[in-house]
Design an enzyme around this catalytic site. Structure first.
Site, PDB file in Angstrom:
ATOM      1  N   TRP A 172       0.823  -1.220   0.000  1.00 21.82           N
ATOM      2  CA  TRP A 172       0.000   0.000   0.000  1.00 21.82           C
ATOM      3  C   TRP A 172       0.849   1.258   0.000  1.00 21.82           C
ATOM      4  CZ3 TRP A 172      -4.392  -0.440  -2.059  1.00 21.82           C
ATOM      5  CH2 TRP A 172      -5.166  -1.592  -1.883  1.00 21.82           C
ATOM      6  N   ASP A 216      -1.629   6.701   6.322  1.00 20.99           N
ATOM      7  CA  ASP A 216      -2.724   5.873   5.823  1.00 20.99           C
ATOM      8  C   ASP A 216      -3.072   4.896   6.942  1.00 20.99           C
ATOM      9  OD1 ASP A 216      -4.370   3.980   4.677  1.00 20.99           O
ATOM     10  OD2 ASP A 216      -3.068   3.554   2.962  1.00 20.99           O
ATOM     11  N   LYS A 243     -13.083  -1.396   6.739  1.00 19.40           N
ATOM     12  CA  LYS A 243     -12.492  -2.344   7.689  1.00 19.40           C
ATOM     13  C   LYS A 243     -13.058  -2.075   9.088  1.00 19.40           C
ATOM     14  CE  LYS A 243      -8.944  -1.937   4.388  1.00 19.40           C
ATOM     15  NZ  LYS A 243      -9.034  -3.094   3.591  1.00 19.40           N
TER      16      LYS A 243
HETATM   17  C1  LIG Z   1      -3.706   0.208   4.019  1.00 20.78           C
HETATM   18  C2  LIG Z   1      -4.604   0.377   2.841  1.00 20.78           C
HETATM   19  N1  LIG Z   1      -4.444   1.468   2.066  1.00 20.78           N
HETATM   20  C3  LIG Z   1      -5.229   1.670   1.002  1.00 20.78           C
HETATM   21  C4  LIG Z   1      -6.226   0.785   0.655  1.00 20.78           C
HETATM   22  C5  LIG Z   1      -7.098   1.051  -0.534  1.00 20.78           C
HETATM   23  O1  LIG Z   1      -8.331   1.466  -0.127  1.00 20.78           O
HETATM   24  P1  LIG Z   1      -9.522   1.729  -1.156  1.00 20.78           P
HETATM   25  O2  LIG Z   1      -9.751   0.446  -1.882  1.00 20.78           O
HETATM   26  O3  LIG Z   1     -10.637   2.123  -0.263  1.00 20.78           O
HETATM   27  O4  LIG Z   1      -9.111   2.815  -2.073  1.00 20.78           O
HETATM   28  C6  LIG Z   1      -6.432  -0.350   1.429  1.00 20.78           C
HETATM   29  C7  LIG Z   1      -7.517  -1.282   1.054  1.00 20.78           C
HETATM   30  O5  LIG Z   1      -7.587  -2.421   1.331  1.00 20.78           O
HETATM   31  C8  LIG Z   1      -5.588  -0.569   2.544  1.00 20.78           C
HETATM   32  O6  LIG Z   1      -5.736  -1.651   3.295  1.00 20.78           O
END
Ligand SMILES: Cc1ncc(COP(=O)(O)O)c(C=O)c1O
Length: 372
Positions: free
Chosen positions: A102, A184, A208
């Protein structure tokens, strides 16, 4: 049909009482004769729901008056573009700590807007997601970031895919950086107490620990609201969204309503400190089972293991399919690991009761005894 134990990484399990309440209120919210889904976002009824939701969230994380709480859209991946567009005015670069898939994605997207400086990574984070299994030593971060004219320092507090979680290392340094810290927290927000004053910006997708997908939570220091690039779309400009109370355009009203029910539920349980203690207990039980077995293995360094996402492999990979199908027969679902890592992953967010983890570890022990 009885409900399963859902270990999905997201969208993830919601508290059953929240779903029941939403079902009860589906056709007729509090005697008003309509569903929340059908309400104008500017109606007095929805205003009541929205304000309580925002206040409860502020209460849960003890958000100080110096910070705005915004309900936006676009998910955390959207934030990878929205954040630079909001914070880069007057800067050319930002600093990134890469600890997994991520944070790596965030860094890559940033390069469309400015120069991404990776100031720290765990050796393989950029090359090999499966091997990125620890939090690197943060001691050198201050030297690497300060004096470099960084717009901000970004990191991901919990890497959902590889199961690597920070344990306050960056928060502890936050007051000493000469730029704001951006985190994040998509997959661990509301699972531990935070000192919000230490952060310039915290963001996360909802699906989540917060509620259904569709709403993105942003906590932003008001002092950063004057840094948007002129190209930033109005609907995604923090200052504009804040000025309009998250109603510059129609927000994801139903997702926010469910998030509000989740916040109410969490407050009733005892708030974020309850969630933190519960997360510790569930994670210890599961990691303890893995570590005392000869079949299961968790690749993450012990002190950096996520309390939310527990990845593990089976010594004999040919047993993976059988493990998943027998687990499903017990009502234990969504245990397959992310495709980039393989093996298994049990996501145990706030809404997963301790009982669900007990059922899982009982199954794991039995499987090891009979199949391995
Ligand atoms: C730590 C993290 N960042 C970003 C995301 C991406 O999120 P989204 O799909 O809501 O854009 C996720 C999704 O699982 C995540 O776990």
């Amino acid at each position: 049909m009885s409900r399963v134990w859902n270990f999905s990484a997201g969208p993830a399990a919601l508290p059953e009482s929240v779903l029941r309440r939403a079902a009860e209120e589906m056709l007729d919210w509090q005697g008003k004769g309509l569903s929340v889904m059908e309400m104008s976002h500017r109606s007095p009824e929805y205003t009541t729901i929205f304000e309580k939701t925002r206040n409860d969230f502020r209460k849960l994380l003890n958000v100080p008056q110096s910070h705005e709480v915004l309900f936006m859209q676009g998910g955390a991946v959207g934030m990878n573009a929205i954040v630079p567009m909001n914070l880069l005015q007057g800067f050319e670069q930002a600093a990134f700590v890469n600890t997994g898939a991520w944070s790596k994605k965030t860094t890559k997207e940033f390069s469309k807007y400015g120069i991404a400086r990776v100031v720290l990574d765990n050796a393989n984070a950029l090359a090999d997601v499966a091997a990125a299994c620890y939090v690197p030593d943060c001691a050198s971060l201050l030297d690497r970031v300060n004096g470099q004219q960084m717009a901000y320092l970004h990191y991901c507090d919990n890497e959902t895919i590889s199961g690597v979680e920070f344990n306050g290392q960056i928060e502890a340094l936050a007051g000493q950086f000469d730029c704001p810290v951006v985190a994040d927290m998509s997959s661990n927000i509301l699972s531990k107490t935070l000192d919000v004053t230490k952060y310039g910006l915290i963001y996360g997708g909802a699906q989540k620990n917060v509620g259904p997908a569709g709403v993105t939570i942003v906590i932003v220091d008001k002092a950063l609201l004057d840094r948007a690039l002129p190209i930033c779309p109005s609907a995604f400009t923090f200052d504009t969204v804040a000025e309009n109370g998250s109603m510059y355009n129609t927000p994801p009203t139903y997702s926010i309503y469910i998030a509000g029910l989740v916040f109410e539920w969490l407050l009733e349980q005892g708030g974020v400190s309850w969630a933190q203690a519960q997360a510790q207990q569930k994670a210890s039980l599961l990691y303890g089972t893995i570590d005392t077995s000869s079949l299961y293995n968790c690749p993450v360094r012990v002190e950096d293991r996520s309390r939310m996402n527990v990845p593990f492999t089976l010594a004999d990979e040919s047993l993976n399919g059988k493990f998943l199908s027998l687990a499903a027969e017990r009502g234990l679902v969504q245990l397959k690991g992310h495709k980039s890592v393989g093996g298994m992953r049990a996501s145990i967010y706030n809404a997963m009761p301790l009982e669900g983890v007990k059922v899982l570890v009982e199954f794991m022990r039995e499987f090891e005894k009979t199949e391995a």
